[in-house]
Enzyme design. Structure first.
Site, PDB file in Angstrom:
ATOM      1  N   THR A 123       7.962  -9.186  -3.346  1.00 27.83           N
ATOM      2  CA  THR A 123       7.627  -9.892  -2.109  1.00 27.83           C
ATOM      3  C   THR A 123       7.548 -11.376  -2.439  1.00 27.83           C
ATOM      4  O   THR A 123       7.203 -11.746  -3.561  1.00 27.83           O
ATOM      5  CB  THR A 123       6.257  -9.379  -1.607  1.00 27.83           C
ATOM      6  N   ARG A 151       6.763   1.864   8.938  1.00 29.31           N
ATOM      7  CA  ARG A 151       5.594   1.542   8.093  1.00 29.31           C
ATOM      8  C   ARG A 151       5.442   0.016   8.004  1.00 29.31           C
ATOM      9  O   ARG A 151       6.391  -0.706   7.762  1.00 29.31           O
ATOM     10  CB  ARG A 151       5.792   2.125   6.686  1.00 29.31           C
ATOM     11  N   VAL A 152       4.234  -0.448   8.230  1.00 28.23           N
ATOM     12  CA  VAL A 152       3.956  -1.876   8.071  1.00 28.23           C
ATOM     13  C   VAL A 152       2.973  -2.016   6.914  1.00 28.23           C
ATOM     14  O   VAL A 152       1.966  -1.307   6.860  1.00 28.23           O
ATOM     15  CB  VAL A 152       3.362  -2.484   9.360  1.00 28.23           C
ATOM     16  N   GLY A 153       3.268  -2.928   5.999  1.00 32.12           N
ATOM     17  CA  GLY A 153       2.386  -3.147   4.859  1.00 32.12           C
ATOM     18  C   GLY A 153       1.401  -4.260   5.110  1.00 32.12           C
ATOM     19  O   GLY A 153       1.124  -4.650   6.259  1.00 32.12           O
ATOM     20  N   ASP A 154       0.863  -4.786   4.035  1.00 32.82           N
ATOM     21  CA  ASP A 154      -0.145  -5.842   4.123  1.00 32.82           C
ATOM     22  C   ASP A 154       0.435  -7.191   4.533  1.00 32.82           C
ATOM     23  O   ASP A 154      -0.254  -8.023   5.139  1.00 32.82           O
ATOM     24  CB  ASP A 154      -0.803  -6.027   2.746  1.00 32.82           C
ATOM     25  N   THR A 174       0.975 -10.099  -3.120  1.00 32.72           N
ATOM     26  CA  THR A 174       2.009  -9.090  -3.329  1.00 32.72           C
ATOM     27  C   THR A 174       1.377  -7.895  -4.030  1.00 32.72           C
ATOM     28  O   THR A 174       0.328  -8.033  -4.652  1.00 32.72           O
ATOM     29  CB  THR A 174       3.187  -9.653  -4.137  1.00 32.72           C
ATOM     30  N   GLY A 175       2.017  -6.748  -3.900  1.00 36.55           N
ATOM     31  CA  GLY A 175       1.469  -5.562  -4.540  1.00 36.55           C
ATOM     32  C   GLY A 175       1.502  -4.385  -3.590  1.00 36.55           C
ATOM     33  O   GLY A 175       2.232  -4.403  -2.593  1.00 36.55           O
ATOM     34  N   HIS A 176       0.718  -3.389  -3.873  1.00 40.11           N
ATOM     35  CA  HIS A 176       0.748  -2.174  -3.076  1.00 40.11           C
ATOM     36  C   HIS A 176       0.042  -2.394  -1.740  1.00 40.11           C
ATOM     37  O   HIS A 176      -1.178  -2.563  -1.665  1.00 40.11           O
ATOM     38  CB  HIS A 176       0.109  -1.015  -3.846  1.00 40.11           C
ATOM     39  N   GLY A 177       0.840  -2.421  -0.674  1.00 40.87           N
ATOM     40  CA  GLY A 177       0.347  -2.835   0.640  1.00 40.87           C
ATOM     41  C   GLY A 177      -0.855  -2.061   1.135  1.00 40.87           C
ATOM     42  O   GLY A 177      -1.780  -2.638   1.715  1.00 40.87           O
TER      43      GLY A 177
HETATM   44  N1  ASP Z   1       3.022  -5.829  -0.432  1.00 41.97           N
HETATM   45  C1  ASP Z   1       4.347  -5.382  -0.031  1.00 41.97           C
HETATM   46  C2  ASP Z   1       4.209  -4.160   0.849  1.00 41.97           C
HETATM   47  O1  ASP Z   1       3.466  -3.257   0.517  1.00 41.97           O
HETATM   48  C3  ASP Z   1       5.227  -5.048  -1.185  1.00 41.97           C
HETATM   49  C4  ASP Z   1       5.241  -6.016  -2.336  1.00 41.97           C
HETATM   50  O2  ASP Z   1       4.430  -6.920  -2.409  1.00 41.97           O
HETATM   51  O3  ASP Z   1       6.112  -5.863  -3.195  1.00 41.97           O
HETATM   52  O4  ASP Z   1       4.893  -4.088   1.837  1.00 41.97           O
END
Ligand code: ASP
Length: 220
Positions: A123, A151-154, A174-177
């Protein structure tokens, strides 16, 4: 921050704009946000397709509507109204994104397992401060490979994937949404800064907090 993120959206290396990962149906669905720390106004789009620069559409949401977030078909309709050109779906798809998607379908690996095996979280984001102390942030993403359609992430969610407040600072995540949303990571960073932490220490504390509370990984 908009210009920086547009450049990163164009770079095929990153999971945003061109180079976005593919959802379970093999399509690109992108999320983006921009926020102005002076007014606390933000604009974001989610599940948007066929446009090259979601961050610029997010800025238009902030500046030209009374809303904060517009998703899916509505976001594309808004882009059309503004005269933002649609790009053919394949234009945003890279060989690497297609390869990751095929790997998922071949092995039917759990989404989380696949996500953990990816090299880094790609991201993109930017933060900035001007000579008068005004801060801003922006985040843009294609999300995670093989995510469910819709699906919508963070990333486009205020206080989760980004936050900017002149009284503290600006953050992009960035990371696991799903983990980031559980702990409202960006706002947790500015909260720690309000409590007196430096930017670095607030970032460190917030990442540790996310790990301890929901076993999530990421970066800010
Ligand atoms: N945070 C983003 C999501 O979960 C993915 C990412 O940061 O790589 O959509």
């Amino acid at each position: 921050v908009e210009t920086s993120v547009r450049i990163l959206e164009d770079d095929v290396v990153f999971d945003a704009g061109t180079g976005s990962v593919l959802n379970s149906a093999g399509d690109v669905e992108m999320d983006a946000i921009i926020m102005d720390g002076r007014s606390l106004r933000a604009g974001s789009v989610a599940c948007v397709q066929n446009i090259a620069h979601p961050v610029s559409l997010a800025r238009q949401v902030m500046e030209k509507t009374d809303h904060t977030m517009i998703v899916g078909e509505g976001a594309n309709l808004f882009a059309k109204e503004l005269g933002i050109p649609q790009v053919p779906p394949d234009q945003l798809v890279t060989d690497i994104a297609r390869q990751q998607w095929e790997e998922y379908h071949k092995y039917k690996r759990a989404v989380n397992e696949l996500f953990d095996s990816q090299l880094g979280h790609d991201t993109v984001g930017a933060v900035a401060v001007d000579s008068e102390g005004n801060v801003a942030c922006a985040t843009s993403t294609g999300g995670i490979t093989a995510k469910r359609v819709g699906r919508v992430g963070d990333s486009p969610v205020i206080g989760c994937g980004a936050y900017a407040d002149n009284e503290t600072g600006a953050v992009s995540c960035t990371g696991h949404g799903e983990a980031i949303m559980s702990v409202t990571l960006a706002r947790t960073v500015t909260f720690n800064m309000e409590q007196g932490s430096s930017a670095q220490s607030a970032a460190d504390k917030s990442i540790v907090y996310m790990k301890n509370r929901v076993d999530g990984t990421g970066g800010v």
